[in-house]
Write a protein that holds these residues in place. Sequence first.
Motif, PDB file in Angstrom:
ATOM      1  N   GLN A 140      -7.168  -6.078   9.223  1.00  0.00           N
ATOM      2  CA  GLN A 140      -6.375  -6.946   8.338  1.00  0.00           C
ATOM      3  C   GLN A 140      -5.456  -7.860   9.152  1.00  0.00           C
ATOM      4  N   GLU A 141      -4.910  -7.328  10.253  1.00  0.00           N
ATOM      5  CA  GLU A 141      -4.025  -8.143  11.077  1.00  0.00           C
ATOM      6  C   GLU A 141      -4.786  -9.324  11.683  1.00  0.00           C
ATOM      7  N   LYS A 142      -5.990  -9.045  12.158  1.00  0.00           N
ATOM      8  CA  LYS A 142      -6.777 -10.132  12.743  1.00  0.00           C
ATOM      9  C   LYS A 142      -7.196 -11.144  11.666  1.00  0.00           C
ATOM     10  N   ALA A 143      -7.528 -10.660  10.474  1.00  0.00           N
ATOM     11  CA  ALA A 143      -7.996 -11.561   9.403  1.00  0.00           C
ATOM     12  C   ALA A 143      -6.887 -12.466   8.895  1.00  0.00           C
ATOM     13  N   GLN A 144      -5.638 -11.949   8.904  1.00  0.00           N
ATOM     14  CA  GLN A 144      -4.553 -12.781   8.352  1.00  0.00           C
ATOM     15  C   GLN A 144      -4.145 -13.905   9.293  1.00  0.00           C
ATOM     16  N   ASP A 145      -4.513 -13.805  10.580  1.00  0.00           N
ATOM     17  CA  ASP A 145      -4.262 -14.897  11.532  1.00  0.00           C
ATOM     18  C   ASP A 145      -2.780 -15.276  11.583  1.00  0.00           C
ATOM     19  N   GLY A 146      -1.907 -14.273  11.585  1.00  0.00           N
ATOM     20  CA  GLY A 146      -0.475 -14.512  11.741  1.00  0.00           C
ATOM     21  C   GLY A 146       0.221 -14.993  10.484  1.00  0.00           C
ATOM     22  N   LYS A 147      -0.465 -15.031   9.338  1.00  0.00           N
ATOM     23  CA  LYS A 147       0.145 -15.531   8.104  1.00  0.00           C
ATOM     24  C   LYS A 147      -0.060 -14.501   7.005  1.00  0.00           C
ATOM     25  N   PRO A 148       0.999 -14.160   6.240  1.00  0.00           N
ATOM     26  CA  PRO A 148       0.837 -13.206   5.140  1.00  0.00           C
ATOM     27  C   PRO A 148      -0.214 -13.671   4.143  1.00  0.00           C
ATOM     28  N   ARG A 149      -0.804 -12.683   3.446  1.00  0.00           N
ATOM     29  CA  ARG A 149      -1.855 -12.984   2.472  1.00  0.00           C
ATOM     30  C   ARG A 149      -1.477 -12.404   1.123  1.00  0.00           C
ATOM     31  N   THR A 150      -2.017 -13.025   0.065  1.00  0.00           N
ATOM     32  CA  THR A 150      -1.732 -12.589  -1.306  1.00  0.00           C
ATOM     33  C   THR A 150      -2.842 -11.670  -1.778  1.00  0.00           C
ATOM     34  N   VAL A 151      -2.440 -10.470  -2.317  1.00  0.00           N
ATOM     35  CA  VAL A 151      -3.395  -9.517  -2.886  1.00  0.00           C
ATOM     36  C   VAL A 151      -2.876  -9.073  -4.247  1.00  0.00           C
ATOM     37  N   LYS A 194       5.161   1.448 -10.457  1.00  0.00           N
ATOM     38  CA  LYS A 194       4.332   2.637 -10.522  1.00  0.00           C
ATOM     39  C   LYS A 194       3.293   2.579  -9.409  1.00  0.00           C
ATOM     40  N   THR A 195       2.590   3.694  -9.240  1.00  0.00           N
ATOM     41  CA  THR A 195       1.559   3.713  -8.207  1.00  0.00           C
ATOM     42  C   THR A 195       0.473   2.668  -8.480  1.00  0.00           C
ATOM     43  N   ALA A 196       0.182   2.447  -9.781  1.00  0.00           N
ATOM     44  CA  ALA A 196      -0.839   1.448 -10.133  1.00  0.00           C
ATOM     45  C   ALA A 196      -0.392   0.036  -9.794  1.00  0.00           C
ATOM     46  N   ASP A 197       0.933  -0.159  -9.629  1.00  0.00           N
ATOM     47  CA  ASP A 197       1.438  -1.502  -9.321  1.00  0.00           C
ATOM     48  C   ASP A 197       1.410  -1.803  -7.830  1.00  0.00           C
ATOM     49  N   LEU A 198       1.089  -0.822  -6.996  1.00  0.00           N
ATOM     50  CA  LEU A 198       1.117  -1.034  -5.555  1.00  0.00           C
ATOM     51  C   LEU A 198      -0.135  -1.786  -5.096  1.00  0.00           C
ATOM     52  N   PRO A 199      -0.006  -2.528  -4.005  1.00  0.00           N
ATOM     53  CA  PRO A 199      -1.175  -3.243  -3.480  1.00  0.00           C
ATOM     54  C   PRO A 199      -2.088  -2.286  -2.721  1.00  0.00           C
ATOM     55  N   PRO A 200      -3.348  -2.614  -2.599  1.00  0.00           N
ATOM     56  CA  PRO A 200      -4.253  -1.773  -1.815  1.00  0.00           C
ATOM     57  C   PRO A 200      -4.029  -1.986  -0.314  1.00  0.00           C
ATOM     58  N   TRP A 201      -4.207  -0.936   0.517  1.00  0.00           N
ATOM     59  CA  TRP A 201      -4.142  -1.079   1.960  1.00  0.00           C
ATOM     60  C   TRP A 201      -5.173  -0.150   2.598  1.00  0.00           C
ATOM     61  N   PRO A 202      -5.555  -0.378   3.830  1.00  0.00           N
ATOM     62  CA  PRO A 202      -6.577   0.445   4.490  1.00  0.00           C
ATOM     63  C   PRO A 202      -6.090   1.882   4.663  1.00  0.00           C
ATOM     64  N   SER A 203      -7.021   2.774   4.898  1.00  0.00           N
ATOM     65  CA  SER A 203      -6.702   4.211   5.026  1.00  0.00           C
ATOM     66  C   SER A 203      -6.449   4.630   6.468  1.00  0.00           C
ATOM     67  N   ASP A 204      -6.760   3.767   7.448  1.00  0.00           N
ATOM     68  CA  ASP A 204      -6.552   4.154   8.832  1.00  0.00           C
ATOM     69  C   ASP A 204      -6.120   2.944   9.655  1.00  0.00           C
ATOM     70  N   ALA A 205      -5.777   3.205  10.906  1.00  0.00           N
ATOM     71  CA  ALA A 205      -5.273   2.155  11.791  1.00  0.00           C
ATOM     72  C   ALA A 205      -6.313   1.075  12.050  1.00  0.00           C
ATOM     73  N   ALA A 206      -7.606   1.452  12.096  1.00  0.00           N
ATOM     74  CA  ALA A 206      -8.655   0.452  12.332  1.00  0.00           C
ATOM     75  C   ALA A 206      -8.669  -0.593  11.215  1.00  0.00           C
TER      76      ALA A 206
END
Length: 522
Positions: free
Chosen positions: A120-131, A103-115
Amino acid sequence: MNAVQQAKGRVRGVPLRIKLVASVLALVSGALVVISVSTAYFLHNYLVDQIDLELRESADRIQSIMPSSNTNSVSLPSDYVIVLTSPTTGKVRGFAYDTSRFKTADLPPWPSDAAGFEAQEKAQDGKPRTVRARDSSVRWRMFYIERPDGQMAAIGEHLTDVDLAVKRLAWIDLLVGGSVLIMLASVGAGIVRTSLKPLVEIERTAAAIAGGDLTRRVPDPEEGQVEPTSELGRLSRALNAMLTQIEAAFTARAASETSARWAESAARDAAAAAQASEARAIRSEERMRQFVADASHELRTPLTTIRGFAELYRQGAASAPEQTAGLLRRIEDEAARMGLLVEDLLLLARLDMERPLSLTPVELPVLASDAVQAARAMAPERQIELEIAPESGPLVVSADDARLRQVIGNLVTNALTHTPPEAEIRIGLRAEPGGFAVVEVADTGPGLSAEQAERVFERFYRADAARTRRADGNTGTGLGLAIVAALVAAHHGSVEVAQTPGGGATFRVRLPLLPQTDGAGE
């Protein structure tokens, strides 16, 4: 503080078998917990690493998986969610996931724009993260990337299967570990009960012996073997040997008492000899009573100690193997001490019965030289000298060689034990007018007071309890000098103690010299 003492008292009151089984179960439980936690940890990390690998491999195929329209009905792997941003506006252009599963409630949160995607890409430092999902307990592994055309994308895979696998593994470990603990408790209780059975028998035997039954013996758990291999086997053999010697000593004393009374009764028939015989019998009886009283007192202390340590062992005062070995070692030491005491008692009993000695010509310089060499071997750091007066002659006496060696050895040992390491020890030989040989053992130690010198040859007398303690921690029996006096008397000699000039004590033994023949000096 009282609560702590009460708790310790309750712990001491718990039977040893329960403590042993509980200790083993606690150790096994700890090991099972460590193994289960480690297994779950490594399994979780392995599965997450596999998901990360799949996310990286899928990142290059986003363009073919995600259509350009913004829809939730795209055919994708059931455990994926993909989000793309618009290359022109920078806003989220669309996302795709399995609508039949999440369901929509089961989806992970993500940013609203490219910035936000770039952050998030810079923060993950090339490694996937758990949310965690927005409004549910579903967890996702998210990976943010930048496409060659400048478009930002996020791809994620849920961790529901990973969490389920780890949870099932935990339940399996719990069920298997519980079964193992129940089985181990049953088997361990039986083994401990069987292993402690000989100790119960030893405790009962010690109680019977303390009550006066010297005929009782400790059951031997290794009967038939030449040398015992276990602590209980060695303890049983040592206790039985000690009890045999004790019983033999009391039997010998009883026989000596019967003989003395018979001699007293027969001597009364002659008026002249009756008084002397009666006096001897009375003295013998007094010595015997004092002997029995002193022996009973000396033997009761180690017997009570043995019983006490056995009780502590049974009650579980020692839970660790090294503590158990320490308790058994203390019992063996007390048994060995009683053995030495009984051997001294038997020797005094034989001397009191006036048994004949094996007399042969004995050269005192040879015995003294051997005693000096033995003492130097025992205490190489001590200064021990032998002095023979000039023109003393051969110094040959009629004596029992072994017993006379024991006299000199006891005197030298007494000097080594009761003097400080810096004290000097001298063994002197000389002849005295009247046909006597004199053996002196002198030291430069603290010496003896007048009262101590008067009583030093009494049986079980210790001049100073602190000074009679040996290096191994055991105390002397108090019979060494009494044996010296008895043996010297049996050789028709005398022994005395005097002050050493300059400080210390000098023990002086006089023995009748053997008459010299014509060729004695050749």
